[in-house]
Structure formats: C-alpha cells, structure tokens
Design a protein around this motif. Structure first.
Motif, PDB file in Angstrom:
ATOM      1  N   ASP A 140      49.181  48.708  36.621  1.00  0.00           N
ATOM      2  CA  ASP A 140      48.204  47.979  37.574  1.00  0.00           C
ATOM      3  C   ASP A 140      46.890  48.095  37.212  1.00  0.00           C
ATOM      4  O   ASP A 140      46.541  48.556  36.165  1.00  0.00           O
ATOM      5  N   THR A 164      49.958  39.493  33.653  1.00  0.00           N
ATOM      6  CA  THR A 164      49.636  39.532  35.035  1.00  0.00           C
ATOM      7  C   THR A 164      48.215  39.042  35.316  1.00  0.00           C
ATOM      8  O   THR A 164      47.374  38.911  36.183  1.00  0.00           O
ATOM      9  N   TYR A 165      47.751  38.472  34.115  1.00  0.00           N
ATOM     10  CA  TYR A 165      46.378  38.011  33.940  1.00  0.00           C
ATOM     11  C   TYR A 165      45.882  37.055  35.265  1.00  0.00           C
ATOM     12  O   TYR A 165      44.657  37.253  35.654  1.00  0.00           O
ATOM     13  N   ARG A 166      46.963  36.121  35.636  1.00  0.00           N
ATOM     14  CA  ARG A 166      46.213  34.990  36.487  1.00  0.00           C
ATOM     15  C   ARG A 166      46.193  35.624  37.776  1.00  0.00           C
ATOM     16  O   ARG A 166      45.277  35.447  38.613  1.00  0.00           O
ATOM     17  N   VAL A 167      47.202  36.518  38.280  1.00  0.00           N
ATOM     18  CA  VAL A 167      46.956  37.238  39.742  1.00  0.00           C
ATOM     19  C   VAL A 167      45.906  38.155  39.458  1.00  0.00           C
ATOM     20  O   VAL A 167      45.171  38.270  40.597  1.00  0.00           O
ATOM     21  N   LEU A 168      45.601  38.902  38.461  1.00  0.00           N
ATOM     22  CA  LEU A 168      44.468  39.555  38.415  1.00  0.00           C
ATOM     23  C   LEU A 168      43.241  38.813  38.784  1.00  0.00           C
ATOM     24  O   LEU A 168      42.230  39.312  39.183  1.00  0.00           O
ATOM     25  N   GLU A 170      42.643  35.908  40.413  1.00  0.00           N
ATOM     26  CA  GLU A 170      42.783  35.654  41.596  1.00  0.00           C
ATOM     27  C   GLU A 170      41.933  36.725  42.439  1.00  0.00           C
ATOM     28  O   GLU A 170      41.379  36.545  43.388  1.00  0.00           O
ATOM     29  N   HIS A 171      42.714  37.977  42.395  1.00  0.00           N
ATOM     30  CA  HIS A 171      42.261  39.174  43.133  1.00  0.00           C
ATOM     31  C   HIS A 171      40.768  39.408  42.810  1.00  0.00           C
ATOM     32  O   HIS A 171      40.181  39.875  43.660  1.00  0.00           O
ATOM     33  N   ASP A 174      38.814  37.154  44.600  1.00  0.00           N
ATOM     34  CA  ASP A 174      38.986  37.589  46.078  1.00  0.00           C
ATOM     35  C   ASP A 174      37.865  38.637  46.417  1.00  0.00           C
ATOM     36  O   ASP A 174      37.279  38.557  47.685  1.00  0.00           O
ATOM     37  N   ARG A 186      42.496  29.491  45.585  1.00  0.00           N
ATOM     38  CA  ARG A 186      43.518  29.714  44.482  1.00  0.00           C
ATOM     39  C   ARG A 186      44.009  28.175  44.146  1.00  0.00           C
ATOM     40  O   ARG A 186      44.610  27.563  44.635  1.00  0.00           O
ATOM     41  N   SER A 188      45.292  28.420  40.332  1.00  0.00           N
ATOM     42  CA  SER A 188      45.921  28.493  39.179  1.00  0.00           C
ATOM     43  C   SER A 188      47.414  28.670  38.743  1.00  0.00           C
ATOM     44  O   SER A 188      48.058  28.303  37.724  1.00  0.00           O
ATOM     45  N   GLY A 189      47.930  28.626  40.114  1.00  0.00           N
ATOM     46  CA  GLY A 189      49.550  28.644  39.949  1.00  0.00           C
ATOM     47  C   GLY A 189      50.189  27.483  39.547  1.00  0.00           C
ATOM     48  O   GLY A 189      51.483  27.555  38.993  1.00  0.00           O
TER      49      GLY A 189
END
Length: 316
Positions: A140, A164-168, A170-171, A174, A186, A188-189
């Motif tokens: 994580d 997991t680079y995209r969710v990282l 986005e966070h 945030d 958001r 990039s999905g």
C-alpha cells in the motif's frame, strides 16, 4: 538557473523520495521508506503457449514464469531488503540460484545460472510498516502533505506499486487539489494509455489494418510495432512508403525511425534506454551471439531434484 513557479508540488521520486525532501526541498521526512529488491532472470522459452505459471515455493513465496518476447521465459521475482544505492541495484548470485531452483521444482527442463540470457533488478520503494519479513511489507502507499499558508503545498508519496498507479494518482489528487482550491475530477478509469485506443480492444484486427497501411513491413516487424506502440505506431511511421523510408538500419530489428521516435516522444537519451528499457531488443542481440541453451543434468543444476511434481504449478 531560472526560477520555476508552481501552484503545487508532487514528490513522486520513488526510492529517492527522502533524498528529494531533504536535499531539494529542505524538509524532514515524517514517514519511513523500506527498499525491497526484486530481481528477474530471462531464459530460452521453457514451454509453448501464451499462459503464465504460478509457482508456489517452499518458503511460501510465489514465483511467476511468463512468456517473454515470443522466444524467452521471464522468471521472477525475489524479495530482499536493500540498503544500497538504488542506482546500483543488481541481481545477486544467490537470487539467480533461488529463481532457478523455483523453476526446477516443477519444469522438466533443468536450469542453472549458465542458462540465464539476461537478468535485471529493481527496488520497490515501499512504505515501512515495521514488518520484519521483506515479503510481508505492505504494498500500500502513504502520503506526506506539507501545506504552508504562504507557499505551494508539497505532497510526497511513499510506497505504491505499478499495478495500482492510477488509483494512487487519484487519491493523491484528492489530497492535493483542495489545497489549491480545486475539486478533483476522476477520469482515468475510462482513458486508454497512449497508443491504447485500439477500436473495441481488438488487437488482431488492429494488426491486420496496420499491415494493410504499411504493406512493405515484414510481418514480424509490423506486429512488434503494433504490440509495442499501439496506435502511436502510425505516428512513428507517418509518411513511410517503403523500408528505405525507415532510415538507417541499426541492427537487430531497429531502424532509425524507431530510435528517433523513442528519443522524441518517449524520452530515450541513451542506447540503453532504447535497447533495454523501451524495446528489449538488447536481449535479442545477446541471443544471436550463439550461446547454447543446454538442459543440465539434475545433479549439476541449481535446486534440481529427481522428482518434479507439477500439480502445484498451475497456469494463470
């Protein structure tokens, strides 16, 4: 040097995140980073098919065997705590033997260090959660945000992984955007990677259309361009009508047009960038030196055993 002004800063320097904080920004790290080395080896193809194998080790770790560049098998990875310079990371003899032994538990072909065509290693900049075992360190991520009232906010990223680079990202937005009065949106999905906007994701149809556009390309070269660059291959070959339009032939399937594209659009600065980091053509050059692939007897190869159970090696 000039002064560059920005509304916000992101420190995504990976294994150098603390160095950037301390030497460039002058901030003290509040989080801890743990460097874990992972190494891979590449050997001649061990099996037919496009599937991967997941190998369960006696130490409860997992090693993968993956098809690589059509004619090789990629084997990895290891997990070892690393305290050296990330610029000088390299596979050790111990890791090579470990990976060969993992394969030898399951495959009929027996491997030893002499069968390794190429190897590479990298360090994972993991967030230090206090785990003693390198394999147990969390994958994580954590953030350190410094948001002074009289300056630009600085967000430093600890940990994370490529998958997991995209969710990282986005966070990270945030956390960062509210500091500069903006709301994160958001998107990039559903956004394809550069070159990934292939209609309906149908790669084989795309390859066929690409070959129709550039019929002078050898079939293998056309497929490599399509697989490596996707729709951006059209940009690379724009205006080409014959092989001579690709410029000087550098060797091992590399033409001037591709090298110039990589320099201009993918930030390749050195020969190593092109041959190893972008195209992997370097390993093909090594393979053409004539080094034989020999299947060694069980008693001479690393980690070999007389019996090789296969029930625990399952295709993924």
């Amino acid at each position: 040097p000039g002064i560059i002004r920005a509304r916000a800063l992101v420190n995504a320097a990976g294994p150098w995140v603390d160095t950037v904080l301390e030497t460039t920004v002058g901030e003290k790290p509040e989080r801890r980073l743990r460097l874990v080395k992972g190494s891979h080896i590449v050997v001649d193809r061990l099996y037919d098919g496009s599937h991967a194998y997941l190998l369960q080790n006696d130490d409860k770790r997992i090693v993968f065997a993956l098809p690589f560049l059509d004619r090789f098998t990629l084997i990895g990875t290891t997990d070892m705590l690393y305290q050296g310079d990330p610029d000088n990371v390299a596979i050790s003899d111990e890791e090579t033997i470990y990976l060969c032994a993992a394969v030898n538990r399951y495959f009929k072909k027996t491997l030893g260090p002499r069968h390794v065509r190429w190897s590479f290693a990298g360090v994972r900049p993991l967030y230090d959660d206090g785990s003693v075992d390198a394999s147990a360190v969390t994958r994580d991520y954590a953030f350190q945000l410094d948001a002074p009232k009289d300056g630009a906010p600085l967000l430093s990223i600890y940990g994370g992984k490529l998958t997991t680079y995209r969710v990282l990202a986005e966070h990270a937005l945030d956390r960062l955007l509210p500091e500069i009065g903006r709301k994160a949106v958001r998107w990039s999905g559903t956004e394809p990677l550069p070159g990934g906007d292939i209609p309906d994701g149908d790669f084989e149809t795309f390859v066929g259309e690409f070959r129709e556009t550039f019929p002078f390309l050898p079939a293998g070269l056309a497929r490599r361009y399509a697989r490596l660059y996707g729709t951006r291959a059209y940009r690379m070959l724009w205006g080409a009508r014959k092989m001579e339009d690709l410029g000087e032939y550098i060797g091992h399937g590399l033409y001037q047009a591709e090298a110039e594209y990589l320099r201009r659009y993918e930030w390749a600065d050195t020969e190593a960038d092109i041959l190893w980091r972008r195209t992997k053509l370097g390993i093909l050059a090594l393979a053409e030196t004539g080094i034989p692939f020999e299947v060694g007897p069980p008693e001479t190869a690393a980690g070999a055993t007389e019996e090789k159970p296969t029930t625990r090696a399952r295709p993924e």
